[in-house]
Design a protein around this motif. Structure first.
Motif, PDB file in Angstrom:
ATOM      1  N   ALA A 299       0.643  -1.093  -0.108  1.00  0.00           N
ATOM      2  CA  ALA A 299      -0.072   0.038   0.115  1.00  0.00           C
ATOM      3  C   ALA A 299       0.835   1.249  -0.073  1.00  0.00           C
ATOM      4  CB  ALA A 299      -0.925  -0.046   1.157  1.00  0.00           C
ATOM      5  N   SER A 300       2.033   1.206   0.510  1.00  0.00           N
ATOM      6  CA  SER A 300       2.821   2.545   0.779  1.00  0.00           C
ATOM      7  C   SER A 300       3.474   2.784  -0.653  1.00  0.00           C
ATOM      8  CB  SER A 300       4.090   2.228   1.709  1.00  0.00           C
ATOM      9  OG  SER A 300       4.918   1.332   1.250  1.00  0.00           O
ATOM     10  N   SER A 301       3.593   1.925  -1.596  1.00  0.00           N
ATOM     11  CA  SER A 301       3.994   2.043  -2.883  1.00  0.00           C
ATOM     12  C   SER A 301       3.884   1.121  -3.667  1.00  0.00           C
ATOM     13  CB  SER A 301       5.786   2.468  -2.840  1.00  0.00           C
ATOM     14  OG  SER A 301       6.030   2.476  -4.149  1.00  0.00           O
ATOM     15  N   ALA A 302       3.312   1.178  -5.073  1.00  0.00           N
ATOM     16  CA  ALA A 302       3.255   0.234  -5.901  1.00  0.00           C
ATOM     17  C   ALA A 302       4.459  -0.692  -6.238  1.00  0.00           C
ATOM     18  CB  ALA A 302       2.675   0.579  -7.147  1.00  0.00           C
ATOM     19  N   ARG A 303       5.556  -0.298  -6.045  1.00  0.00           N
ATOM     20  CA  ARG A 303       6.940  -0.723  -6.465  1.00  0.00           C
ATOM     21  C   ARG A 303       7.248  -2.165  -5.932  1.00  0.00           C
ATOM     22  NH1 ARG A 303      12.355   1.209  -3.485  1.00  0.00           N
ATOM     23  NH2 ARG A 303      12.733  -1.008  -3.910  1.00  0.00           N
ATOM     24  N   TRP A 304       6.798  -2.241  -4.510  1.00  0.00           N
ATOM     25  CA  TRP A 304       7.234  -3.553  -4.110  1.00  0.00           C
ATOM     26  C   TRP A 304       6.578  -4.851  -4.684  1.00  0.00           C
ATOM     27  CZ3 TRP A 304      10.840  -2.443  -1.640  1.00  0.00           C
ATOM     28  CH2 TRP A 304      11.099  -1.098  -0.722  1.00  0.00           C
TER      29      TRP A 304
ATOM     30  N   TYR B 100      17.582  -5.231   2.117  1.00  0.00           N
ATOM     31  CA  TYR B 100      17.189  -4.664   0.795  1.00  0.00           C
ATOM     32  C   TYR B 100      16.312  -3.476   0.984  1.00  0.00           C
ATOM     33  CZ  TYR B 100      14.988  -5.016  -3.760  1.00  0.00           C
ATOM     34  OH  TYR B 100      14.787  -4.844  -5.157  1.00  0.00           O
ATOM     35  N   ASP B 101      16.952  -2.370   0.453  1.00  0.00           N
ATOM     36  CA  ASP B 101      16.422  -0.955   0.298  1.00  0.00           C
ATOM     37  C   ASP B 101      16.515  -0.031   1.511  1.00  0.00           C
ATOM     38  OD1 ASP B 101      15.049   0.566  -1.967  1.00  0.00           O
ATOM     39  OD2 ASP B 101      13.944   1.238  -0.305  1.00  0.00           O
ATOM     40  N   ARG B 102      15.908  -0.719   2.560  1.00  0.00           N
ATOM     41  CA  ARG B 102      15.913   0.008   3.837  1.00  0.00           C
ATOM     42  C   ARG B 102      16.956  -0.534   4.838  1.00  0.00           C
ATOM     43  NH1 ARG B 102       9.400  -0.119   4.834  1.00  0.00           N
ATOM     44  NH2 ARG B 102       8.832   1.314   2.888  1.00  0.00           N
ATOM     45  N   LEU B 103      17.955   0.207   5.405  1.00  0.00           N
ATOM     46  CA  LEU B 103      18.900  -0.082   6.314  1.00  0.00           C
ATOM     47  C   LEU B 103      18.054  -0.361   7.548  1.00  0.00           C
ATOM     48  CD1 LEU B 103      21.925  -0.700   6.951  1.00  0.00           C
ATOM     49  CD2 LEU B 103      22.160   1.811   7.616  1.00  0.00           C
TER      50      LEU B 103
ATOM     51  N   THR C  23       9.523   6.036  11.038  1.00  0.00           N
ATOM     52  CA  THR C  23      10.373   4.611  11.236  1.00  0.00           C
ATOM     53  C   THR C  23      11.428   4.027  10.168  1.00  0.00           C
ATOM     54  OG1 THR C  23       8.319   3.561  10.777  1.00  0.00           O
ATOM     55  CG2 THR C  23       8.557   3.834  12.973  1.00  0.00           C
ATOM     56  N   ASP C  24      11.203   4.569   8.925  1.00  0.00           N
ATOM     57  CA  ASP C  24      11.856   4.150   7.906  1.00  0.00           C
ATOM     58  C   ASP C  24      13.067   5.169   7.502  1.00  0.00           C
ATOM     59  OD1 ASP C  24      12.850   3.507   5.191  1.00  0.00           O
ATOM     60  OD2 ASP C  24      10.867   3.727   4.278  1.00  0.00           O
ATOM     61  N   ASN C  25      14.326   4.454   7.711  1.00  0.00           N
ATOM     62  CA  ASN C  25      15.719   5.384   7.640  1.00  0.00           C
ATOM     63  C   ASN C  25      15.635   6.041   6.568  1.00  0.00           C
ATOM     64  OD1 ASN C  25      18.438   5.959   8.721  1.00  0.00           O
ATOM     65  ND2 ASN C  25      19.020   4.748   7.102  1.00  0.00           N
TER      66      ASN C  25
ATOM     67  N   ALA D 114       7.131  13.004  -0.521  1.00  0.00           N
ATOM     68  CA  ALA D 114       8.416  11.814  -0.490  1.00  0.00           C
ATOM     69  C   ALA D 114       8.335  10.927  -1.429  1.00  0.00           C
ATOM     70  CB  ALA D 114       8.648  11.580   0.769  1.00  0.00           C
ATOM     71  N   ASN D 115       6.902  10.381  -1.752  1.00  0.00           N
ATOM     72  CA  ASN D 115       6.918   9.514  -2.879  1.00  0.00           C
ATOM     73  C   ASN D 115       5.530   9.712  -3.663  1.00  0.00           C
ATOM     74  OD1 ASN D 115       4.699   7.932  -1.609  1.00  0.00           O
ATOM     75  ND2 ASN D 115       5.765   6.345  -1.354  1.00  0.00           N
ATOM     76  N   ASP D 116       5.423   9.033  -4.703  1.00  0.00           N
ATOM     77  CA  ASP D 116       4.361   9.366  -5.684  1.00  0.00           C
ATOM     78  C   ASP D 116       3.198   8.791  -4.740  1.00  0.00           C
ATOM     79  OD1 ASP D 116       6.103   9.865  -7.845  1.00  0.00           O
ATOM     80  OD2 ASP D 116       5.734   7.949  -8.798  1.00  0.00           O
TER      81      ASP D 116
ATOM     82  N   GLN E  11       8.167  10.285  -5.908  1.00  0.00           N
ATOM     83  CA  GLN E  11       9.204   9.320  -6.091  1.00  0.00           C
ATOM     84  C   GLN E  11       8.667   8.096  -6.347  1.00  0.00           C
ATOM     85  OE1 GLN E  11      12.454   6.885  -3.017  1.00  0.00           O
ATOM     86  NE2 GLN E  11      11.345   8.593  -2.425  1.00  0.00           N
ATOM     87  N   ASP E  12       9.480   7.012  -7.226  1.00  0.00           N
ATOM     88  CA  ASP E  12       9.288   5.638  -7.548  1.00  0.00           C
ATOM     89  C   ASP E  12       8.693   5.474  -8.971  1.00  0.00           C
ATOM     90  OD1 ASP E  12       9.963   4.823  -5.241  1.00  0.00           O
ATOM     91  OD2 ASP E  12       7.829   4.311  -4.279  1.00  0.00           O
ATOM     92  N   ALA E  13       8.446   6.679  -9.710  1.00  0.00           N
ATOM     93  CA  ALA E  13       8.178   6.558 -11.232  1.00  0.00           C
ATOM     94  C   ALA E  13       6.919   5.552 -11.316  1.00  0.00           C
ATOM     95  CB  ALA E  13       9.178   6.155 -11.886  1.00  0.00           C
TER      96      ALA E  13
HETATM   97  C1  BGC Z   1      11.356   3.154  -0.459  1.00  0.00           C
HETATM   98  C2  BGC Z   1      10.678   4.104  -1.442  1.00  0.00           C
HETATM   99  C3  BGC Z   1       9.054   3.799  -1.033  1.00  0.00           C
HETATM  100  C4  BGC Z   1       8.720   4.061   0.265  1.00  0.00           C
HETATM  101  C5  BGC Z   1       7.462   3.467   0.806  1.00  0.00           C
HETATM  102  C6  BGC Z   1      11.066   3.520   1.107  1.00  0.00           C
HETATM  103  O1  BGC Z   1      11.946   2.841   1.889  1.00  0.00           O
HETATM  104  O2  BGC Z   1      12.748   3.496  -1.036  1.00  0.00           O
HETATM  105  O3  BGC Z   1      10.807   3.511  -2.842  1.00  0.00           O
HETATM  106  O4  BGC Z   1       8.300   4.617  -1.878  1.00  0.00           O
HETATM  107  O5  BGC Z   1       9.689   3.181   1.282  1.00  0.00           O
HETATM  108  O6  BGC Z   1       7.086   2.250   0.466  1.00  0.00           O
END
Ligand code: BGC
Length: 362
Positions: free
Chosen positions: A45-50, A123-126, A173-175, A234-236, A260-262
Motif C-alpha cells: 500500500a505504501s508504494s506500488a513498487r514492491w 534490501y532498500d532500507r537499512l 520509522t523508515d531510515n 516524499a513519494n508518488d 518518487q518511484d516513477a
Molecule cells: C522506499 C521507497 C518507497 C517507500 C514506501 C522507501 O523505503 O525507498 O521507494 O516509496 O519506502 O514504500
C-alpha cells in the motif's frame, strides 16, 4: 549445469529441510537440496513498487540462476513479518533478504536469523542497529536532493515569488525517509533561511499511509488558509494524495508537487501537469545487485563489496551497494518507458494516449 555441485557445497553444515511450499506459492526452483532464498517485502500500500517491480525483478534473477526462492509480503504487519521469517528458515532458507517495517522489529528478525546460521541482507532500507551482512539500495540522500532541486525548478518555472513550501515526509520509522529529508532539506533550508522561500507545514506520514497523507495535507491547507505554493511529497503515493486534495480545491497544476518511484500513477500525474517530478530508481538494477549477493551467500561464497555505509546507531560499517537515482520531469518521462520499467501500453492508456504522444512516447 554446475548447479548441483554448488548447491551441495552451499548446503554444507546448514540443515536444509527441503523446499516445502510456503505462503503465496512463490517457491520455485529445482527443489531438493538447492539452497533457498527468502525475501520479505514490507507491504503493497505504501508504494506500488514492491509488488509490481521488486517482486518481479527479484524472482526473475533467482529463476535465471536456478535458485529456489520464496518471496512474501508482510502487508504492513510486524508480527506476521517475524512469523514469515521463522517459516522461511524452518522450510530451509539459508539466506534471508528483508525490507524492514521498522528498525526494531527488523533487527529482531535479522538477529534471530543470524543465530540460526542464516545469511542476511537489508534490501532498500537499512535496519538501524541491525546485523545484515549487506545492504543494497539507492543513494537515498541523492534521491532527496533530486526532489528538492526538482521542486526548486518547478517553482521557478511557475515564476513563484516567495513561495510557501509544505513538506510531507515518509514514515518516521523508515531510515530512508530520514535520508530523503536530509537530502531535500539540504536544498530547501538555505532558501528558507535567506527568505527566498517561506517554510510551511512539515509533517511525517506514519507508515507512508497514503490515505492518512490526504488527511494531513487537507489540514495543512486549512491551517495556512490555502496558502501553499509547492509541496515536497516524499513519494508518488503521498504526492497523489496531495493532488487529490488540490483537485478538490481547484489548485492542481498550479501547485507543484514532487514524488518518487516513477509509478504509473505518478508518471500519469506528471503527464497531466498535476505533478512536477518523480525520482526513478531502476529497481531492476537494485534487484539484480541484491540477488547476486544472495545467490553467492546461498552458495556459501562471500562477495567483496568495497563500499560501506555507517549504521548511525551502532557505528558499524555495513558493506553496501548504492545505486544512482534519476530525476524525471515531463520532458523525460520517456526515459522510464525506454528503460522498460513501465510499458507504453499501461502508461498511455485511454486519455493518456494523447499526452504520451506530446512527449514523444508513441
Ligand atoms: C522506499 C521507497 C518507497 C517507500 C514506501 C522507501 O523505503 O525507498 O521507494 O516509496 O519506502 O514504500
Amino acid at each position: 549445469m554446475r548447479r548441483g555441485i554448488l548447491s551441495l557445497t552451499a548446503v554444507g553444515l546448514l540443515t536444509v529441510g527441503g523446499v516445502a511450499a510456503c505462503g503465496d506459492g512463490e517457491d520455485t526452483g529445482p527443489g531438493g537440496a538447492t539452497p533457498k532464498i527468502g525475501v520479505i517485502l514490507p507491504d503493497s500500500a505504501s508504494s506500488a513498487r514492491w509488488e509490481t517491480a521488486d517482486r518481479k525483478f527479484l524472482a526473475a534473477a533467482f529463476d535465471a540462476a536456478g535458485i529456489a526462492h520464496d518471496i512474501q509480503n508482510a502487508q504492513g504487519d510486524k508480527a506476521a513479518f517475524q512469523t514469515i521469517a521463522d517459516q522461511m528458515i524452518t522450510n530451509g532458507a539459508t539466506v534471508l533478504m528483508i525490507v524492514n517495517l521498522d528498525s526494531g522489529t527488523g533487527k529482531a528478525v535479522l538477529d534471530k536469523a543470524k543465530s540460526q546460521g542464516v545469511a542476511t541482507i537489508d534490501y532498500d532500507r537499512l535496519t538501524l542497529g541491525g546485523s545484515a551482512q549487506y545492504y543494497v539500495s539507492f543513494d537515498n540522500e541523492v534521491v532527496g536532493k533530486q526532489q528538492g532541486e526538482g521542486l526548486v525548478k518547478c517553482l521557478a518555472d511557475k515564476g513563484a515569488q516567495n513561495p510557501v513550501v509544505a513538506e510531507l515526509n515518509g514514515s518516521p520509522t523508515d531510515n530512508n525517509a530520514t535520508l530523503f529529508k536530509n537530502g531535500y532539506d539540504s536544498v530547501l533550508d538555505p532558501k528558507y533561511a535567506s527568505k527566498e522561500y517561506t517554510k510551511g507545514p512539515d509533517q511525517s506520514v506514519p507508515e507512508w499511509n497514503n490515505t492518512q497523507a490526504g488527511t494531513i495535507f487537507e489540514q495543512m491547507l486549512t491551517s495556512t488558509g490555502g496558502k501553499i505554493d509547492g509541496v515536497l511529497a516524499a513519494n508518488d503515493g503521498l504526492g497523489n494524495a496531495v493532488i487529490s486534495v488540490l483537485k478538490k480545491n481547484n489548485l492542481n497544476g498550479k501547485v507543484p508537487v514532487t514524488g518518487q518511484d516513477a509509478t504509473v500513477q505518478g508518471l500519469q500525474n506528471i503527464l497531466a501537469g498535476d505533478q512536477c517530478m518523480t525520482v526513478y530508481k531502476a529497481i531492476k538494477q537494485e534487484a539484480d545487485a541484491a540477488a547476486e549477493l544472495a545467490i553467492a551467500l546461498a552458495k556459501g561464497e562471500t562477495s567483496n563489496v568495497e563500499t560501506t555505509v555507517k549504521d548511525p546507531e551502532s557505528g558499524r560499517d555495513v558493506p553496501s551497494v548504492l545505486l544512482t537515482p534519476k530525476a524525471i520531469f515531463k520532458e523525460n518521462v520517456k526515459d522510464v518507458v525506454d528503460d522498460g520499467y513501465v510499458t507504453q501500453a499501461e502508461l498511455c492508456a485511454g486519455e493518456f494516449a494523447a499526452r504520451c504522444a506530446e512527449v514523444g512516447i508513441s
